[in-house]
Structure formats: C-alpha cells, structure tokens
Design a protein around this motif. Structure first.
Motif, PDB file in Angstrom:
ATOM      1  N   UNK A 214       2.576 -17.481  17.726  1.00 13.30           N
ATOM      2  CA  UNK A 214       1.894 -17.564  19.016  1.00 13.30           C
ATOM      3  C   UNK A 214       1.566 -16.155  19.510  1.00 13.30           C
ATOM      4  N   UNK A 215       2.481 -15.229  19.321  1.00 13.50           N
ATOM      5  CA  UNK A 215       2.257 -13.840  19.736  1.00 13.50           C
ATOM      6  C   UNK A 215       1.059 -13.242  19.003  1.00 13.50           C
TER       7      UNK A 215
ATOM      8  N   UNK B 160      -1.830 -34.516  12.294  1.00  9.77           N
ATOM      9  CA  UNK B 160      -1.289 -35.840  11.937  1.00  9.77           C
ATOM     10  C   UNK B 160      -0.637 -36.522  13.144  1.00  9.77           C
ATOM     11  N   UNK B 161      -1.278 -36.404  14.291  1.00 11.85           N
ATOM     12  CA  UNK B 161      -0.816 -37.085  15.488  1.00 11.85           C
ATOM     13  C   UNK B 161       0.278 -36.382  16.263  1.00 11.85           C
ATOM     14  N   UNK B 162       0.814 -35.290  15.743  1.00 15.51           N
ATOM     15  CA  UNK B 162       1.873 -34.544  16.438  1.00 15.51           C
ATOM     16  C   UNK B 162       1.282 -33.210  16.880  1.00 15.51           C
ATOM     17  N   UNK B 163       0.737 -33.187  18.084  1.00 19.97           N
ATOM     18  CA  UNK B 163       0.044 -32.003  18.595  1.00 19.97           C
ATOM     19  C   UNK B 163       1.057 -31.000  19.137  1.00 19.97           C
ATOM     20  N   UNK B 164       1.014 -29.764  18.641  1.00 21.11           N
ATOM     21  CA  UNK B 164       1.960 -28.768  19.157  1.00 21.11           C
ATOM     22  C   UNK B 164       1.629 -28.382  20.586  1.00 21.11           C
TER      23      UNK B 164
ATOM     24  N   UNK C 135       7.421 -17.694  17.925  1.00 17.65           N
ATOM     25  CA  UNK C 135       7.542 -18.930  17.159  1.00 17.65           C
ATOM     26  C   UNK C 135       6.302 -19.116  16.286  1.00 17.65           C
ATOM     27  N   UNK C 136       6.491 -19.784  15.192  1.00  9.08           N
ATOM     28  CA  UNK C 136       5.399 -20.050  14.263  1.00  9.08           C
ATOM     29  C   UNK C 136       4.376 -20.968  14.927  1.00  9.08           C
ATOM     30  N   UNK C 137       3.117 -20.611  14.757  1.00 12.01           N
ATOM     31  CA  UNK C 137       2.033 -21.446  15.271  1.00 12.01           C
ATOM     32  C   UNK C 137       1.698 -22.469  14.190  1.00 12.01           C
ATOM     33  N   UNK C 138       2.014 -23.718  14.449  1.00 13.14           N
ATOM     34  CA  UNK C 138       1.841 -24.789  13.455  1.00 13.14           C
ATOM     35  C   UNK C 138       0.381 -25.215  13.371  1.00 13.14           C
ATOM     36  N   UNK C 139      -0.444 -24.284  12.923  1.00  4.75           N
ATOM     37  CA  UNK C 139      -1.878 -24.530  12.792  1.00  4.75           C
ATOM     38  C   UNK C 139      -2.239 -24.250  11.335  1.00  4.75           C
ATOM     39  N   UNK C 140      -2.971 -25.166  10.690  1.00  3.97           N
ATOM     40  CA  UNK C 140      -3.330 -24.941   9.287  1.00  3.97           C
ATOM     41  C   UNK C 140      -4.000 -23.570   9.094  1.00  3.97           C
ATOM     42  N   UNK C 141      -3.581 -22.851   8.074  1.00  2.00           N
ATOM     43  CA  UNK C 141      -4.032 -21.474   7.846  1.00  2.00           C
ATOM     44  C   UNK C 141      -5.551 -21.333   7.824  1.00  2.00           C
ATOM     45  N   UNK C 142      -6.239 -22.252   7.184  1.00  2.00           N
ATOM     46  CA  UNK C 142      -7.688 -22.138   7.064  1.00  2.00           C
ATOM     47  C   UNK C 142      -8.410 -22.360   8.385  1.00  2.00           C
TER      48      UNK C 142
ATOM     49  N   UNK D 244      -8.576 -19.241  17.163  1.00  2.00           N
ATOM     50  CA  UNK D 244      -8.695 -17.978  17.907  1.00  2.00           C
ATOM     51  C   UNK D 244     -10.032 -17.928  18.631  1.00  2.00           C
ATOM     52  N   UNK D 245     -11.106 -18.387  17.975  1.00  2.00           N
ATOM     53  CA  UNK D 245     -12.416 -18.439  18.631  1.00  2.00           C
ATOM     54  C   UNK D 245     -12.365 -19.288  19.889  1.00  2.00           C
TER      55      UNK D 245
END
Length: 113
Positions: free
Chosen positions: A5-6, A50-54, A62-69, A75-76
C-alpha cells in the motif's frame, strides 16, 4: 514496485508532484482512492479478486493484494481519482485520461496508455 500500500502512496505522490511535506494529499485520501479502484475493478471483473475485495486501512507496508499485471492500471485510477477531487489544480483531461486508462485495462476497451 507496487507491492505494498505504501508503494501506491509513494508512486502516486511522484506522479502528482506531491513529494514535499506538508503533502497536499493526505495518505488516507490516496488509500481511499486505491480502495475505490478495487471496488470498481471488482464490479467490472469478478476474476480480479474472486469476490473478496480488499479494503486497505491506514498507511502501512501491508501487501497490496492486486494482481501484478494490473498494478499500473490501479495506480492510474488512484492518480486520476485524486486529480478529479482536487478543485484548484484539476486538469480534467489528464484526470480523465488516467481514469479511462484504468477502465480500458479492466474491461478491454481500447488500448491503455
């Protein structure tokens, strides 16, 4: 890059030219924009989370659970959302471009910049 997140907050500040304390945009505003991006993405693409929105809280590493691609697209969205909300310095065309790039990445309409 863009693993935490940082990282999103730091990279958004670079693009927004907001790197001098006191910052124009509070951390929580940037994090809220990231949370909004997650909600928007989940509405267009169930498969992203998959239905579990962070839902990210106050600034942390903390790790941003967003697919790398998809991280650049998120960010945009963050940058576009912050620019739209800033009434004094809004460059509507620039903000719209960031938001359109995010949407295109999520729903496959046109090419993202």
């Amino acid at each position: 890059m863009l693993d935490t997140v940082k990282d999103y907050v730091d990279q958004a500040r670079i693009i927004l030219q907001d790197q001098v304390v006191p910052f124009r945009y509070p951390d929580n505003d940037i994090i809220n924009a990231l949370n909004l991006a997650c909600l928007r993405a989940s509405g267009w693409r169930y498969d992203v989370f998959m239905g579990v929105v962070p839902n990210f809280g106050p600034l942390e590493d903390s790790t941003a659970a967003i697919p790398a691609q998809m991280r650049p697209a998120f960010l945009n969205y963050v940058v576009g959302q912050i620019e739209v909300r800033e009434t004094e310095a809004t460059d509507e065309e620039r903000a719209s471009s960031f938001l359109a790039s995010f949407r295109a990445e999520m729903v496959g309409q046109g090419g993202a910049k």
